[in-house]
Scaffold this motif. Structure first.
Motif, short mmCIF file in Angstrom:
data_model
loop_
_atom_site.label_atom_id
_atom_site.label_comp_id
_atom_site.label_asym_id
_atom_site.label_seq_id
_atom_site.Cartn_x
_atom_site.Cartn_y
_atom_site.Cartn_z
N ARG A 53 -31.95 58.39 -52.75
CA ARG A 53 -30.49 58.39 -52.93
C ARG A 53 -29.97 59.78 -52.58
O ARG A 53 -30.62 60.79 -52.90
CB ARG A 53 -30.10 58.10 -54.39
CG ARG A 53 -30.37 56.68 -54.85
CD ARG A 53 -29.41 55.66 -54.23
NE ARG A 53 -29.64 54.33 -54.76
CZ ARG A 53 -30.51 53.44 -54.27
NH1 ARG A 53 -31.24 53.75 -53.21
NH2 ARG A 53 -30.64 52.25 -54.82
N PRO A 54 -28.79 59.84 -51.94
CA PRO A 54 -28.21 61.15 -51.60
C PRO A 54 -27.50 61.81 -52.79
O PRO A 54 -26.75 61.13 -53.49
CB PRO A 54 -27.20 60.80 -50.49
CG PRO A 54 -26.91 59.34 -50.61
CD PRO A 54 -28.01 58.71 -51.41
N TYR A 55 -27.71 63.10 -52.97
CA TYR A 55 -26.98 63.88 -53.97
C TYR A 55 -26.61 65.24 -53.36
O TYR A 55 -27.46 65.90 -52.75
CB TYR A 55 -27.81 64.05 -55.26
CG TYR A 55 -27.97 62.71 -55.95
CD1 TYR A 55 -26.91 62.14 -56.65
CD2 TYR A 55 -29.15 61.98 -55.84
CE1 TYR A 55 -27.02 60.87 -57.23
CE2 TYR A 55 -29.28 60.72 -56.41
CZ TYR A 55 -28.20 60.18 -57.10
OH TYR A 55 -28.31 58.92 -57.65
N SER A 56 -25.35 65.63 -53.56
CA SER A 56 -24.82 66.86 -52.94
C SER A 56 -25.20 68.09 -53.76
O SER A 56 -25.16 68.04 -55.00
CB SER A 56 -23.30 66.80 -52.90
OG SER A 56 -22.85 65.58 -52.38
N PHE A 74 -27.16 69.93 -59.16
CA PHE A 74 -26.60 68.61 -58.84
C PHE A 74 -25.72 68.13 -59.98
O PHE A 74 -25.99 68.45 -61.15
CB PHE A 74 -27.72 67.58 -58.64
CG PHE A 74 -28.67 67.91 -57.53
CD1 PHE A 74 -28.30 67.74 -56.21
CD2 PHE A 74 -29.94 68.40 -57.81
CE1 PHE A 74 -29.18 68.05 -55.18
CE2 PHE A 74 -30.83 68.71 -56.79
CZ PHE A 74 -30.45 68.54 -55.47
N HIS A 75 -24.68 67.37 -59.66
CA HIS A 75 -23.86 66.68 -60.67
C HIS A 75 -24.08 65.19 -60.46
O HIS A 75 -23.79 64.69 -59.37
CB HIS A 75 -22.38 66.98 -60.47
CG HIS A 75 -22.03 68.43 -60.53
ND1 HIS A 75 -20.83 68.95 -60.05
CD2 HIS A 75 -22.73 69.50 -61.02
CE1 HIS A 75 -20.80 70.25 -60.25
NE2 HIS A 75 -21.94 70.62 -60.81
N ILE A 76 -24.57 64.52 -61.46
CA ILE A 76 -24.95 63.11 -61.26
C ILE A 76 -24.30 62.23 -62.31
O ILE A 76 -24.37 62.51 -63.51
CB ILE A 76 -26.48 62.97 -61.27
CG1 ILE A 76 -27.06 63.85 -60.13
CG2 ILE A 76 -26.88 61.50 -61.07
CD1 ILE A 76 -28.56 63.87 -60.04
N LEU A 124 -30.60 52.12 -59.91
CA LEU A 124 -32.03 52.42 -59.76
C LEU A 124 -32.30 53.91 -59.98
O LEU A 124 -33.21 54.29 -60.72
CB LEU A 124 -32.48 51.98 -58.36
CG LEU A 124 -33.94 52.18 -58.01
CD1 LEU A 124 -34.81 51.29 -58.89
CD2 LEU A 124 -34.19 51.87 -56.54
N ALA A 125 -31.53 54.77 -59.32
CA ALA A 125 -31.79 56.21 -59.43
C ALA A 125 -31.26 56.78 -60.74
O ALA A 125 -31.91 57.62 -61.36
CB ALA A 125 -31.14 56.95 -58.27
N THR A 126 -30.07 56.34 -61.15
CA THR A 126 -29.42 56.98 -62.29
C THR A 126 -29.84 56.34 -63.61
O THR A 126 -30.58 56.94 -64.40
CB THR A 126 -27.89 56.97 -62.10
OG1 THR A 126 -27.45 55.63 -61.94
CG2 THR A 126 -27.49 57.79 -60.90
N ASP A 127 -29.40 55.10 -63.85
CA ASP A 127 -29.66 54.47 -65.15
C ASP A 127 -31.15 54.30 -65.43
O ASP A 127 -31.62 54.48 -66.55
CB ASP A 127 -28.98 53.09 -65.15
CG ASP A 127 -28.49 52.71 -66.53
OD1 ASP A 127 -28.35 53.61 -67.37
OD2 ASP A 127 -28.24 51.52 -66.76
#
Ligand code: FAD
Ligand code: FES
Length: 341
Positions: free
Chosen positions: A150-153, A166-168, A175-178
């Motif tokens: 997953r892309p994260y800035s 990173f701010h998420i 899938l990536a976060t929860d």
């Protein structure tokens, strides 16, 4: 004898090798051949190239991303397509004016995870070795135990070469976060990623121009990197940051932006809530900006966040006469929407 698992990609000006199963965009960027790209997930169309010779495996793309006419002319999305033979492609010109860095694998260790607002964390990562990128760009984070990324800035400027911030935001059932970052990810965990990706880059060729930054939610991350990078070069730079969220509980980094505007005479910070009355502005970021500016003709803008927020912000800037070439945008499009028909 040629290696049957390696193909050649000829762009006319240069050529790259590409492993079997490797995507064309990945191969070009890893060999220092930068071409326009944005989402790396088949949702924006920025990376299209025309196949002039040879065969590629190009998964179906929605008509909004690649039209029937473009398909007929041989266009494919280089971020999704893999060569089946040696190929010759025609690429789009890179007009970003940026000095891009080579794409590579990056490894690091989580050094902090801080809850900064409702369903939002700030994650910092110590890198094994320095990493070059341009403020505004992102990495693809590998999700452990899957073949997914997953892309994260990055939210910090490139001058902090051995750390990434990173701010998420949590996506329910994501899938990536929860199911990973908000569930099991802990300080000390190893992370694998690739980067830097994307054309959402701080331009350094217009040093005196005032910046208008419109952020929605965690779209604040690359704008924080851009503001910090711009102020490192010129501490008196005019920077207007509008941060839009729904409620006060979703606001974050307020103290950071207040201190930045106290330290720098020309930094203005305007948080906006769209669904709650409070002591500040209750409106969308584009409306707040339109209230403050009669004309944006002499400014440049960067927008980042959910697609609808970015599109509304672009319309607002155009209504205030900003030239389209001065508007740079990044849409946080969900990965799952790329599942093509
Ligand atoms: P998924 O498993 O991908 O999605 C689960 C379900 O939720 C799916 O049905 C999906 O369609 C839906 N969904 C996912 N996201 C949304 C959404 N936003 N709105 C509505 N439905 C949604 N996010 C950040 O928090 N910080 C960043 O810095 C950041 N940078 C990004 C940079 C780029 C270039 C892009 C394209 C996206 C960026 N994103 C960022 C979004 C991020 O990559 C993921 O899409 C997000 O974290 C959700 O991933 P997930 O795996 O948890 O959810
Ligand atoms: Fe390939 Fe967005 S970068 S479709």
């Amino acid at each position: 004898m040629t290696d049957p698992t390696t193909f050649r990609i000829d762009t006319g000006a240069d050529s790259a090798t590409c492993g079997a199963g490797q995507r064309i965009l990945d191969a070009l960027l890893r060999q220092g051949m930068w071409i326009p790209n944005s989402c790396n997930q088949g949702t924006c169309g920025t990376c299209k190239v025309r196949v002039i010779d040879g065969m590629v495996d190009a998964p179906p793309a929605p008509d909004t991303v690649l039209s029937e006419a473009e398909r007929q002319q041989g266009y494919v999305l280089s971020c999704q397509s893999t060569p089946l033979t040696d190929v010759a492609v025609e690429t789009q010109a890179d007009e970003s004016g940026a000095h891009h860095h080579v794409l590579r694998d990056v490894a690091g260790t989580v050094s902090s995870i801080t809850t900064v607002a409702d369903d939002t964390v700030s994650v910092t990562v110590s890198l094994d070795e320095p990493f070059e990128f341009i403020a505004g760009q992102y990495v693809e984070l590998s999700i452990p135990g899957t073949d997914q990324t997953r892309p994260y800035s990055m939210a910090n400027p490139p001058s902090e070469a051995d750390t990434l911030e990173f701010h998420i935001r949590r996506q329910p059932d994501g899938l990536a976060t929860d199911r990973w970052i908000f569930d099991t990810l802990a300080v000390g965990a190893s992370l694998s990623m690739t980067g830097p990706w994307g054309d959402f880059c701080h331009r350094q060729d217009e040093p005196g121009v005032g910046l208008i930054l419109l952020a929605g939610g965690t779209g604040l991350a690359p704008l924080k990197a851009i503001a910090r990078a711009a102020l490192e070069i010129d501490p008196d730079r005019e920077v207007h940051l509008y941060h839009g969220v729904r409620t006060e509980a979703e606001l974050y980094d307020v103290d950071f932006w207040r201190s930045l505007s106290a330290e720098h005479p020309n930094v203005r910070y305007t948080p906006c809530l769209s669904r709650q009355e409070w002591c500040g502005r209750t409106c969308y970021v584009g409306d707040a900006m339109m209230d403050d500016f009669d004309s944006c003709r002499d400014h440049a803008a960067y927008l980042c966040g959910p697609p609808a927020m970015v599109e509304a912000g672009v319309r607002a800037l155009k209504r205030r006469r900003m030239a389209p070439r001065r508007i740079k945008r990044e849409k946080y499009t969900p990965a799952a929407t790329l599942v093509a028909p």
